[in-house]
Write a protein that holds these residues in place. Structure first.
Motif, PDB file in Angstrom:
ATOM      1  N   GLY A 248     -49.844-137.139  21.533  1.00 42.63           N
ATOM      2  CA  GLY A 248     -51.323-136.927  22.160  1.00 42.63           C
ATOM      3  C   GLY A 248     -51.913-135.595  22.562  1.00 42.63           C
ATOM      4  O   GLY A 248     -52.553-135.446  23.491  1.00 42.63           O
ATOM      5  N   MET A 249     -51.291-134.573  21.939  1.00 43.79           N
ATOM      6  CA  MET A 249     -51.741-133.236  22.106  1.00 43.79           C
ATOM      7  C   MET A 249     -52.922-132.861  21.874  1.00 43.79           C
ATOM      8  O   MET A 249     -53.624-133.162  21.142  1.00 43.79           O
ATOM      9  CB  MET A 249     -50.658-132.376  21.503  1.00 43.79           C
ATOM     10  CG  MET A 249     -50.780-130.757  21.529  1.00 43.79           C
ATOM     11  SD  MET A 249     -49.291-129.880  20.773  1.00 43.79           S
ATOM     12  CE  MET A 249     -50.319-129.911  19.140  1.00 43.79           C
ATOM     13  N   ALA A 372     -49.035-120.631  23.089  1.00 40.00           N
ATOM     14  CA  ALA A 372     -48.243-121.317  23.751  1.00 40.00           C
ATOM     15  C   ALA A 372     -48.893-122.573  24.105  1.00 40.00           C
ATOM     16  O   ALA A 372     -49.889-123.020  23.996  1.00 40.00           O
ATOM     17  CB  ALA A 372     -48.354-120.502  25.091  1.00 40.00           C
ATOM     18  N   THR A 373     -48.003-123.644  24.271  1.00 43.71           N
ATOM     19  CA  THR A 373     -48.013-125.016  24.492  1.00 43.71           C
ATOM     20  C   THR A 373     -47.461-125.263  25.964  1.00 43.71           C
ATOM     21  O   THR A 373     -46.281-124.897  26.050  1.00 43.71           O
ATOM     22  CB  THR A 373     -47.305-125.736  23.299  1.00 43.71           C
ATOM     23  OG1 THR A 373     -47.969-125.418  22.122  1.00 43.71           O
ATOM     24  CG2 THR A 373     -47.730-127.433  23.473  1.00 43.71           C
ATOM     25  N   ALA A 374     -48.473-126.038  26.841  1.00 43.03           N
ATOM     26  CA  ALA A 374     -47.783-126.442  27.835  1.00 43.03           C
ATOM     27  C   ALA A 374     -48.176-127.704  28.077  1.00 43.03           C
ATOM     28  O   ALA A 374     -49.038-128.446  27.512  1.00 43.03           O
ATOM     29  CB  ALA A 374     -48.427-125.815  28.926  1.00 43.03           C
ATOM     30  N   TRP A 375     -47.239-128.446  28.982  1.00 42.16           N
ATOM     31  CA  TRP A 375     -47.373-129.958  29.374  1.00 42.16           C
ATOM     32  C   TRP A 375     -47.019-130.055  30.708  1.00 42.16           C
ATOM     33  O   TRP A 375     -45.805-129.888  31.051  1.00 42.16           O
ATOM     34  CB  TRP A 375     -46.468-130.775  28.344  1.00 42.16           C
ATOM     35  CG  TRP A 375     -46.228-132.206  28.429  1.00 42.16           C
ATOM     36  CD1 TRP A 375     -47.120-132.834  29.426  1.00 42.16           C
ATOM     37  CD2 TRP A 375     -45.639-133.151  27.636  1.00 42.16           C
ATOM     38  NE1 TRP A 375     -47.056-134.289  29.159  1.00 42.16           N
ATOM     39  CE2 TRP A 375     -46.082-134.460  28.038  1.00 42.16           C
ATOM     40  CE3 TRP A 375     -44.901-132.875  26.702  1.00 42.16           C
ATOM     41  CZ2 TRP A 375     -45.616-135.565  27.284  1.00 42.16           C
ATOM     42  CZ3 TRP A 375     -44.533-133.961  26.046  1.00 42.16           C
ATOM     43  CH2 TRP A 375     -44.987-135.400  26.334  1.00 42.16           C
ATOM     44  N   VAL A 376     -48.050-130.282  31.757  1.00 40.12           N
ATOM     45  CA  VAL A 376     -47.877-130.514  32.983  1.00 40.12           C
ATOM     46  C   VAL A 376     -47.407-131.976  33.295  1.00 40.12           C
ATOM     47  O   VAL A 376     -48.118-132.977  33.058  1.00 40.12           O
ATOM     48  CB  VAL A 376     -49.076-130.022  33.981  1.00 40.12           C
ATOM     49  CG1 VAL A 376     -48.982-130.244  35.304  1.00 40.12           C
ATOM     50  CG2 VAL A 376     -49.214-128.519  33.664  1.00 40.12           C
ATOM     51  N   ILE A 435     -54.102-123.956  31.812  1.00 38.36           N
ATOM     52  CA  ILE A 435     -55.027-124.693  31.101  1.00 38.36           C
ATOM     53  C   ILE A 435     -54.414-126.078  31.079  1.00 38.36           C
ATOM     54  O   ILE A 435     -55.292-127.331  31.303  1.00 38.36           O
ATOM     55  CB  ILE A 435     -55.500-124.254  29.899  1.00 38.36           C
ATOM     56  CG1 ILE A 435     -55.760-123.000  29.661  1.00 38.36           C
ATOM     57  CG2 ILE A 435     -55.954-125.354  28.877  1.00 38.36           C
ATOM     58  CD1 ILE A 435     -55.729-122.180  28.359  1.00 38.36           C
ATOM     59  N   ALA A 436     -53.150-126.438  30.815  1.00 40.37           N
ATOM     60  CA  ALA A 436     -52.521-127.587  30.995  1.00 40.37           C
ATOM     61  C   ALA A 436     -52.620-128.486  32.392  1.00 40.37           C
ATOM     62  O   ALA A 436     -52.661-129.512  32.158  1.00 40.37           O
ATOM     63  CB  ALA A 436     -51.287-127.586  30.299  1.00 40.37           C
ATOM     64  N   ALA A 437     -52.703-127.369  33.249  1.00 38.59           N
ATOM     65  CA  ALA A 437     -52.756-128.067  34.536  1.00 38.59           C
ATOM     66  C   ALA A 437     -54.202-128.714  34.704  1.00 38.59           C
ATOM     67  O   ALA A 437     -54.231-129.595  35.659  1.00 38.59           O
ATOM     68  CB  ALA A 437     -52.549-126.847  35.666  1.00 38.59           C
ATOM     69  N   ALA A 438     -55.064-128.398  33.972  1.00 37.30           N
ATOM     70  CA  ALA A 438     -56.600-129.096  34.084  1.00 37.30           C
ATOM     71  C   ALA A 438     -56.465-130.260  33.404  1.00 37.30           C
ATOM     72  O   ALA A 438     -57.620-131.093  33.600  1.00 37.30           O
ATOM     73  CB  ALA A 438     -57.605-128.016  33.477  1.00 37.30           C
ATOM     74  N   MET A 439     -55.568-130.517  32.558  1.00 42.64           N
ATOM     75  CA  MET A 439     -55.376-132.008  31.999  1.00 42.64           C
ATOM     76  C   MET A 439     -53.957-132.779  32.139  1.00 42.64           C
ATOM     77  O   MET A 439     -53.070-132.467  31.271  1.00 42.64           O
ATOM     78  CB  MET A 439     -55.439-131.431  30.467  1.00 42.64           C
ATOM     79  CG  MET A 439     -56.762-132.283  30.008  1.00 42.64           C
ATOM     80  SD  MET A 439     -57.002-132.335  28.322  1.00 42.64           S
ATOM     81  CE  MET A 439     -58.382-133.377  27.976  1.00 42.64           C
ATOM     82  N   PRO A 440     -53.530-133.147  33.263  1.00 41.72           N
ATOM     83  CA  PRO A 440     -52.292-133.315  33.670  1.00 41.72           C
ATOM     84  C   PRO A 440     -51.739-134.456  32.808  1.00 41.72           C
ATOM     85  O   PRO A 440     -52.476-135.257  32.087  1.00 41.72           O
ATOM     86  CB  PRO A 440     -52.380-134.010  35.185  1.00 41.72           C
ATOM     87  CG  PRO A 440     -53.718-133.492  35.557  1.00 41.72           C
ATOM     88  CD  PRO A 440     -54.614-133.180  34.607  1.00 41.72           C
ATOM     89  N   LYS A 445     -51.921-127.505  23.308  1.00 41.36           N
ATOM     90  CA  LYS A 445     -51.647-126.215  22.694  1.00 41.36           C
ATOM     91  C   LYS A 445     -52.818-125.050  22.529  1.00 41.36           C
ATOM     92  O   LYS A 445     -53.725-125.459  22.143  1.00 41.36           O
ATOM     93  CB  LYS A 445     -51.227-126.579  21.365  1.00 41.36           C
ATOM     94  CG  LYS A 445     -51.143-125.285  20.248  1.00 41.36           C
ATOM     95  CD  LYS A 445     -49.993-125.502  19.145  1.00 41.36           C
ATOM     96  CE  LYS A 445     -50.656-126.369  18.091  1.00 41.36           C
ATOM     97  NZ  LYS A 445     -49.909-126.576  17.008  1.00 41.36           N
ATOM     98  N   LEU A 446     -52.239-123.933  23.289  1.00 39.05           N
ATOM     99  CA  LEU A 446     -53.409-122.952  23.292  1.00 39.05           C
ATOM    100  C   LEU A 446     -53.020-121.926  22.015  1.00 39.05           C
ATOM    101  O   LEU A 446     -52.000-121.522  21.785  1.00 39.05           O
ATOM    102  CB  LEU A 446     -53.163-121.977  24.371  1.00 39.05           C
ATOM    103  CG  LEU A 446     -53.660-120.665  24.573  1.00 39.05           C
ATOM    104  CD1 LEU A 446     -55.218-120.712  24.192  1.00 39.05           C
ATOM    105  CD2 LEU A 446     -53.286-119.853  25.860  1.00 39.05           C
TER     106      LEU A 446
END
Lengths: 748, 154
Positions: A248-249, A372-376, A435-440, A445-446
């Motif tokens: 679902g990235m 960088a990739t982030a997942w909140v 950025i990921a915090a805007a899409m919990p 992936k940035l």
């Protein structure tokens, strides 16, 4: 968690024991103190922070990050050497952020003494200083320190695991551990056990005695090992940070203020949001991010956002910056780390030779753009994947930007597609998390566009140097070097850790003050220029600047003395550093230097001692109808103990290509406070057909046995001056400014 | 929009607009990340794939135009079953950071398909658009010669 005081006290007591006793046991205890950060997966057992036993072999947890330099292979070989496993049984992963993975090698970089004298220093002194990186949890890859820091740590990790496995087997068999031997991943006694069979029990054992193998029995150390990452990198199956793929990235990119540090006064996302596939435009204060269903759409949409940028707090363009750098000569020197003899009196005798050199800002331009990739997660915790050189610092920066505890950040460090010093800053990881915090609860992936990667870099400083010298009877008698530059280390450390350590700025003068030239009168000054352009650590840092200045000027002195430039250097070095003199003789012989010069060809020599490793180079150029060609390069280096000659050869060659790329045509310039060069179209590295052929010799004479020099960076500093000196030999024109294509026409 | 691509002998469906470059269709649409993004402007060669046997920069081919047989690094060979080029790459321990090597290998595959026994000049001509910041060029050259020899021997 132990208090600061406890950790400090305990570390020093244990270290004291290690130094006094001189035994591996004490050192193992040092290694053992940090808590084991590994959580076991089913079917695998961590024996210590560096070794996991799996059913089909071992996984080495590397405390240093792999960015191409081959360190993960060498660190794994150190463990495998002691643990008696076959190379096919070895895998390697990067460790999580944890104090256990501190870098003891940085102690070598914490001194203002010349390296060639450092290597003669008592080891015990270093052992005590080695506590510093540990106390500060310095889990950092850089400074060409990986193999140095790992040499004892990783062997002890392997030996500790081996002894624990033997102890477990001994308990089962009711014998003493020293009646057992280990081989091919098995403990062998009356009965044979695989490591996997013993692992769980061994994890509870604390071996009393952890002897290290005698170097004469080494099977892996000193050999060229097949790199553990080679097959993955040749089949597209290696997972770089940019390749992280999660269910679902979403895909994002950023467009930050090109006037670095300036604010964003306003932005209008309407046009971007109207693009099919765009999910969100996120304001970041000094830039915007676009989140979309693919990276390309995000990059296109980012250009459609109508943004008003505020100004940066630095000068408007390169010309103004160079004027500011020049003004630093009028200020008191920040450092005078070398002042031998009476340089002013000697120069006052007359016939003074003087020269001024100028070099530009440079970008890192790794092949893998920053990402960088982030997942909140729903509970507010965040998981981040980002190739980085400093995991603890990166983790803490993420935590502080999201205002959560560090224990809520899970940071992975995938392999990096090049680093060269450009992945020290946590910016991409922090931006990805924001950025990921805007899409919990959605992984994002940035990926930076190449243009963002190049214009949001932290650059090698531009610099100006003024050198004066004197020759008499064919010999150099005096040299006074002065380098003026903004300080990369103060600039970077203020940004990264909030303060710049007091004292002289070594990076401004390294490669200049610290060379083993036995000049009777030798002074080197650093003048720090007041310039706030974003700066960072670029492969070999200050050595890349000062080696060009010093080695070009030594060449000028040699010609003034009517001496052969190689013999001239040799005469200055023979009595001060034998291994370096041997290197000059080696490249002389490799390049057939003493033979008659071929018409249409030019040759240049240069030398630099950096990161514990002296390197001498000869470069050959040829005048062709299409322009000047770089034809051949000969490199001789001496890291002391050469742990993996194949990797060292690759690092030397690559470091020279990196240095030559910059020397021939590399320059970052500013206009309207923004970087002009944005892609490989105008910041271009050497290519297959413009790269010279190489011959490399790796010698092992430097320092006492066990001295280990760095290998990732020391090849770079001599590249530019060797080329400039070769061009002088070919054309009679002395280049005092980089890049060299301002003055010469190269074949392209 | 939905497009059907033929990638490494399999038909794959991608649900992305037709102007999205093949590079991003592979990486983001199909999670085939062996093909790398380096510059976005055909200046580095990291994204090189074969279309009908010819090396192309996938960052410049819109998905809507990617009609031919596409071969990516994943289709050339796999860790347990290396193609001769990959075997030569491993033998010469070419890669450092490795990021450009997918593109280098695909470019070399196209070269060897056209010129089975390339000279140094042929290699210079074919490979000069593929950048490597680690400076692995000398080993790439050696590996291409090696692969040519291996393929000739069958």
């Amino acid at each position: 968690m132990a208090s600061w005081k406890t950790i400090t006290r305990r570390s020093f007591i244990v270290l004291g024991a290690a130094v006094v006793g001189g035994a591996a046991f004490g050192a193992y205890k040092v290694a053992e103190v940090p808590a084991n950060p590994l959580t076991p997966a089913p079917g695998s057992t961590p024996l210590n922070p560096w070794v996991i036993i799996n059913a089909d072999g071992i996984t080495v947890i590397a405390p240093r990050a792999e960015m191409g330099q081959g360190i993960s292979t060498t660190l794994a070989a150190l463990v495998a050497e002691e643990l008696d496993v076959d190379w096919e049984q070895v895998r390697v992963l990067h460790g999580p952020p944890a104090q256990a993975y501190y870098n003891a090698g940085f102690v070598e970089r914490m001194s203002n003494e010349p390296d060639y004298q450092l290597s003669l220093r008592e080891n015990s002194h270093n052992a005590i200083l080695a506590a510093v990186p540990k106390i500060f949890s310095l889990q950092m890859t850089g400074g060409s320190t990986g193999a140095i820091g790992g040499f004892v740590q990783m062997r002890l990790a392997g030996a500790g695991a081996r002894e624990a496995l033997k102890a477990a087997a001994a308990k089962r068999l009711g014998v003493l551990p020293d009646t057992l031997k280990t081989e091919g991943g098995k403990v062998i006694g009356e009965q044979t056990f695989t490591y996997a069979e013993l692992a769980e029990e061994a994890a509870t054992m604390v071996p009393e005695d952890v002897p290290l193998r005698d170097p004469s029995t080494w099977r892996y150390i000193g050999k060229t090992m097949p790199r553990l990452d080679m097959v993955g990198k040749c089949t597209g199956t290696e997972t770089f940070g940019i390749d992280i793929t999660l269910p679902g990235m979403k895909f994002a990119t950023v467009r930050m203020n090109p006037k670095r540090g300036g604010a964003m006064t306003s932005f209008d996302p309407a046009a971007a949001l109207s693009m099919p596939g765009v999910d969100q435009v996120v304001g970041l204060g000094n830039g915007i991010a676009v989140i979309a269903n693919n990276t390309w759409t995000a990059m296109q949409a980012a250009q459609l956002v109508d943004v008003q940028w505020g100004d940066a707090d630095y000068l408007v363009d390169t010309a103004a910056m160079m004027t500011r750098i020049e003004a630093a000569f009028a200020t008191e020197p920040d450092s005078r780390l070398r002042d031998d003899g009476e340089v002013e009196a000697e120069l006052a005798k007359g016939d003074r030779i003087e020269a001024e050199y100028r070099i530009p800002f440079l970008a890192h331009a790794s092949m893998e753009p920053l990402n960088a990739t982030a997942w909140v997660k729903p509970d507010g915790a965040v998981e981040v994947w980002c190739g980085n050189q400093a995991p603890i610092m990166t983790r803490d920066a993420i935590a502080s930007s999201l205002r959560i505890g560090s224990d809520k950040v899970r940071l992975h460090t995938p392999v990096m597609g090049g680093g060269f010093g450009g992945r020290t800053d946590p910016v991409p990881a922090v931006l990805a998390a924001r950025i990921a915090a805007a899409m919990p609860d959605t992984p994002v992936k940035l990926t930076y566009s190449r243009e963002e990667d190049m214009t949001q870099d932290f650059y090698r400083p531009a610099a100006i140097a003024r050198l004066s010298g004197r020759v008499e009877n064919g010999k150099a008698t005096a040299l006074w070097g002065r380098t003026a530059a903004p300080s990369a280390s103060r600039n970077a450390l203020s940004r990264l850790v909030g303060f710049a350590p007091p004292g002289p700025d070594r990076a401004t003068v390294e490669g200049g003050f610290d060379q083993p030239y036995g000049l009777p009168h030798y002074r080197y000054d650093g003048h720090v220029a007041d310039l706030t352009v974003p700066l960072g650590f670029w492969r070999s840092v200050g050595n890349s600047m000062n080696a060009f200045f010093l080695e070009s000027f030594i060449d000028e002195l040699a010609h003034a003395a009517k001496a052969d430039p190689l013999t001239f250097r040799l005469d200055l070095m023979r009595d001060t550093h034998g291994p370096s003199a041997t290197l000059l003789e080696t490249v002389r012989d490799m390049s057939d230097w003493d033979s008659l010069k071929r018409p249409g060809f030019g040759r240049g020599v240069a030398y630099c001692y950096s990161f514990g490793t002296p390197v001498a180079q000869v470069l050959e150029v040829q005048d062709t109808p299409a322009g000047i060609k770089l034809t051949r390069a000969w490199i001789a280096c001496d890291p002391g103990l050469a742990m993996d000659p194949g990797i060292i050869e690759a690092q030397m060659t690559g470091a020279v290509v990196y240095g030559l790329s910059a020397a021939v045509q590399g320059a970052i310039t500013f206009a309207d406070q923004s970087v002009v060069e944005q892609n490989f179209t105008n910041y271009e590295p050497l290519r297959m057909h413009t790269t010279p052929g190489f011959e490399v010799k790796v010698l092992q004479n430097n320092g006492a046995f066990g001295h280990i020099g760095g290998v990732g960076e020391p090849g770079t500093p001599p590249a530019a001056p060797a080329l400039a000196n070769a061009l002088y030999d070919l054309t009679g024109t002395r280049a005092r400014s980089l890049p060299l294509n301002q003055l010469f026409e190269f074949a392209t | 929009m939905s497009f059907t691509l033929s990638v490494n002998g399999a038909r794959r469906q991608v649900d992305l607009p037709g102007d999205v470059p093949l590079l991003w269709a592979l990486r983001d649409g199909l999670a085939m990340t062996g093909t790398k993004f380096g510059c976005g402007v055909a200046a580095c060669g990291a994204c090189t794939v074969l279309i009908d046997g010819e090396a192309v920069r996938s960052c410049q081919v819109p998905l809507a135009d990617a009609g031919g047989e596409i071969t990516t690094i994943e289709g050339l060979g796999q860790p347990g079953a290396l193609a001769p080029l990959q075997e030569a790459w491993v033998k010469h321990q070419v890669a450092q950071c490795g990021y450009c090597q997918s593109g280098q290998i695909m470019q070399a595959a196209s070269l060897l398909a056209q010129i089975p026994d390339p000279t140094d000049q042929d290699i210079d001509d074919a490979m000069q658009g593929n950048l490597c910041r680690c400076g692995t060029y000398p080993r790439i050259r050696a590996a291409i010669h090696e692969a040519a020899t291996m393929m000739k021997a069958g």
